[in-house]
Design an enzyme around this catalytic site. Sequence first.
Site, short mmCIF file in Angstrom:
data_model
loop_
_atom_site.label_atom_id
_atom_site.label_comp_id
_atom_site.label_asym_id
_atom_site.label_seq_id
_atom_site.Cartn_x
_atom_site.Cartn_y
_atom_site.Cartn_z
N GLU A 96 -10.84 -73.16 -41.36
CA GLU A 96 -10.11 -73.03 -40.09
C GLU A 96 -11.03 -72.57 -38.97
O GLU A 96 -10.85 -72.97 -37.81
CB GLU A 96 -8.97 -72.02 -40.23
CG GLU A 96 -7.86 -72.46 -41.16
CD GLU A 96 -6.87 -71.32 -41.43
OE1 GLU A 96 -6.93 -70.29 -40.75
OE2 GLU A 96 -6.04 -71.49 -42.33
N HIS A 101 -18.41 -68.33 -43.12
CA HIS A 101 -18.02 -66.98 -43.57
C HIS A 101 -17.73 -66.99 -45.05
O HIS A 101 -17.26 -67.98 -45.61
CB HIS A 101 -16.79 -66.48 -42.79
CG HIS A 101 -15.67 -67.47 -42.72
ND1 HIS A 101 -15.67 -68.52 -41.84
CD2 HIS A 101 -14.53 -67.57 -43.43
CE1 HIS A 101 -14.57 -69.23 -42.00
NE2 HIS A 101 -13.86 -68.68 -42.97
N HIS A 103 -15.47 -65.34 -47.92
CA HIS A 103 -14.26 -64.56 -48.20
C HIS A 103 -14.52 -63.69 -49.43
O HIS A 103 -14.98 -64.19 -50.46
CB HIS A 103 -13.08 -65.49 -48.54
CG HIS A 103 -12.57 -66.33 -47.42
ND1 HIS A 103 -11.44 -66.00 -46.71
CD2 HIS A 103 -13.02 -67.49 -46.89
CE1 HIS A 103 -11.21 -66.94 -45.80
NE2 HIS A 103 -12.15 -67.86 -45.89
P1 5GP Z 1 -11.25 -70.31 -43.29
O1 5GP Z 1 -9.95 -71.00 -43.57
O2 5GP Z 1 -11.93 -70.85 -42.07
O3 5GP Z 1 -12.15 -70.26 -44.49
O4 5GP Z 1 -10.87 -68.81 -43.04
C1 5GP Z 1 -10.71 -68.26 -41.77
C2 5GP Z 1 -10.10 -66.88 -41.96
O5 5GP Z 1 -10.25 -66.17 -40.75
C3 5GP Z 1 -8.61 -66.92 -42.30
O6 5GP Z 1 -8.39 -66.26 -43.55
C4 5GP Z 1 -7.96 -66.18 -41.13
O7 5GP Z 1 -6.88 -65.37 -41.52
C5 5GP Z 1 -9.11 -65.37 -40.55
N1 5GP Z 1 -9.02 -65.14 -39.12
C6 5GP Z 1 -8.76 -66.07 -38.17
N2 5GP Z 1 -8.75 -65.50 -36.95
C7 5GP Z 1 -9.04 -64.18 -37.14
C8 5GP Z 1 -9.15 -63.08 -36.24
O8 5GP Z 1 -9.01 -63.19 -35.02
N3 5GP Z 1 -9.43 -61.88 -36.79
C9 5GP Z 1 -9.61 -61.71 -38.14
N4 5GP Z 1 -9.89 -60.49 -38.57
N5 5GP Z 1 -9.49 -62.74 -39.02
C10 5GP Z 1 -9.20 -63.96 -38.51
#
Ligand code: 5GP
Length: 116
Positions: A96, A101, A103
């Site tokens: 997203e 990053h 997790h």
């Molecule tokens: P992805 O799906 O890109 O691997 O994970 C993105 C993560 O970033 C998601 O788990 C989402 O909840 C987190 N996230 C998105 N926007 C923000 C934000 O503004 N602050 C924080 N702390 N986490 C965020």
Amino acid sequence: MTEETIFSKIIRREIPADIVYEDESVVAFKDIHPKAPQHILIIPRKIIPTANEATENDEKMLGHLITIAAQIAKQNGFADDGYRLMINCNKHGGQEVYHLHLHLLGGKPIGPMVCG
Ligand code: 5GP
């Protein structure tokens, strides 16, 4: 796809985040929508949009993401029980935020890997 995301604003502390660790190359903060009791994102300060853009020059920093994740798990008491480390890449990986990053998910059994 090399533009800044919300994560650059978190690194610069322009928007609030619960930052749990930072050094010269990485920053770690709590996920805003935690999928587990412990859900921390460890990110490079450098913008690398996805794993596809990571280069040989990034290998030391990418390894550092893992050792910092383990350090955070140990400091928060869930390293021995275990955790999951995960990097999503692009649409099919469910990414997203286009700032690479790692997790760190723990604090309860995370369950089996699920596809689909
Ligand atoms: P992805 O799906 O890109 O691997 O994970 C993105 C993560 O970033 C998601 O788990 C989402 O909840 C987190 N996230 C998105 N926007 C923000 C934000 O503004 N602050 C924080 N702390 N986490 C965020």
